[in-house]
Design a protein around this motif. Sequence first.
Motif, short mmCIF file in Angstrom:
data_model
loop_
_atom_site.label_atom_id
_atom_site.label_comp_id
_atom_site.label_asym_id
_atom_site.label_seq_id
_atom_site.Cartn_x
_atom_site.Cartn_y
_atom_site.Cartn_z
N ARG A 115 -3.37 -10.66 -0.27
CA ARG A 115 -1.94 -10.59 0.01
C ARG A 115 -1.65 -10.82 1.49
O ARG A 115 -0.70 -11.49 1.87
N ARG A 116 -2.51 -10.25 2.36
CA ARG A 116 -2.29 -10.37 3.80
C ARG A 116 -2.90 -11.63 4.39
O ARG A 116 -2.72 -11.92 5.56
N ARG A 161 6.21 -5.82 -9.04
CA ARG A 161 7.04 -6.90 -8.53
C ARG A 161 8.45 -6.39 -8.28
O ARG A 161 9.01 -5.68 -9.10
N LYS A 162 8.96 -6.81 -7.15
CA LYS A 162 10.27 -6.31 -6.76
C LYS A 162 11.33 -6.69 -7.78
O LYS A 162 12.25 -5.93 -8.06
N ARG A 195 4.09 -1.84 -0.51
CA ARG A 195 4.18 -2.11 -1.95
C ARG A 195 2.83 -1.84 -2.64
O ARG A 195 2.76 -1.23 -3.71
N GLU A 196 1.75 -2.28 -2.01
CA GLU A 196 0.42 -2.02 -2.57
C GLU A 196 0.11 -0.53 -2.58
O GLU A 196 -0.46 -0.01 -3.54
N ASP A 207 5.00 -5.50 2.37
CA ASP A 207 4.05 -5.90 1.33
C ASP A 207 2.89 -4.91 1.21
O ASP A 207 2.41 -4.64 0.11
N GLU A 208 2.44 -4.38 2.34
CA GLU A 208 1.34 -3.42 2.28
C GLU A 208 1.81 -2.08 1.71
O GLU A 208 1.06 -1.40 0.99
N GLU A 239 12.40 -3.25 5.04
CA GLU A 239 12.10 -4.54 5.67
C GLU A 239 13.24 -5.01 6.56
O GLU A 239 13.03 -5.59 7.62
#
Length: 479
Positions: free
Chosen positions: A17-18, A49-50, A121-122, A118-119, A105
Amino acid sequence: MPDSDRRTLRACDSCKRRKVRCNGQSKCQQCTHSGLPCTYTNTSSDRPRKKNVRRGAVIAECRTLNLRPGKSATLLDHEKPSYMPSSNTSRFNPAFFFDLLGDYEQYVFPMSPVIPADEIREMIGQMDENKNIASFVYIYAAATLDLTRSEPVQEAPGTRDRIATLLTRSLELRRRPTLDSHVSIVDVMSGVFTEMAFCTLRRPDLAFIYLREAISLLYMLNVESEEALANLDPMQRARLQRAYWECFVHERFTALTENRPPCLGPLKTHPDHDATLPPDVETGWQLCIDNFRLVDREFLDFWLGGRSEVTADWIEDKQRHLEDDEWHCEVSRLPQMQQADLVITRHWLRTLTWQIALSNTLLSSSPGSSLLLSLSFPLRLSNQLRQFLMTIPRDLVGIHGSGILKKLFEIASTITDVVLNVPHASGDETVRRIHDILFLKEFLFSFTGFQNLWPEVLTQKFQLIRDRYPEIKEMELLR
């Protein structure tokens, strides 16, 4: 071929992802350093997923978090929230945390650009497996609720209680350092967000404890060592540098507002360039650093200690640096939310510098004196501040929370003192002063609860000004 040079055939979910290099081990080097859960999956179908998160889940979740009344020894001695999480509560609706990511964000990350959405989210997907990750997710939610509300939370009991609840749960889950602990950047930012939450709940004493904890963890990561950082991935190095500057900024602000002695010195440079950061966020963070680098050791010595050695040359030099046209030009290109914080902070620093000069009797009211050493200098600032605030939507100021209101209060208090003590103006000058004062008064008191944060002081000063300038009554009727 050395093991370190071999190309791995797989990468963990976080590294994919990163888009960073993964060594493919069961607990890879990147995740170990960042404090992230290290998992390997064959598909991305199970990732949250958003678009699958129902909009409005934040409100629904705040009402249905399975929270019930109880007591907690971790938080407030007075002003306890109306409900607390049970210590054995482990079930929650992940949609609550997912639905905050957009606000985080947009509003939080630009001002604290260390842990990207994103991190987080994980991490939300790993909360049941890792208590320390769960602790960070709770405090991320508290910080996001705090910094995405344009009114002080003291006037929003529901929001205040939710922040207190999330903070309490985060502290219950947080691991304490042990002999075999491995510190990560997530641990550092947990401390920073905890400090912010305690400030919001008006417990600066507890806030200071967790800020110092975050700083201690920074030392364990050797962020101040150029040799230690040289061995890291460029993105990780830049992120650690940003975390260091984050703690530096928070500590300098605390030193100026709470008279707490700082321990961090500035790094030699801005954080390294990070291509993963939006350009506006990177530029804005550098300009924020520039603000607080001006609060150097000499400034702090004068502010916290004796001012007998303050000179007129030092005051003028500091004010010229704070007036830097190039800095203001760069700020003007940023989104208005970032402009609000940066410009108000700089006006606040100019006000504090003027106060240092005043306390050492370096100011003068004579016509030939330097403008930067004039007793009426804050009146010039008040006009500049009014012109700026007229261009910024009010909500983009209030969204920065109690910190920015503290700065505006200090500016307003100084301006009213000057108006009450300098010689009475006449003609156009009187009209300009009155317009500036009325605008500032209406702007500050438009924030619900401002009077509850700093009750009578400013109200009394404004009343004295109305008595001194009868023209105000007539102009108030025309507004």
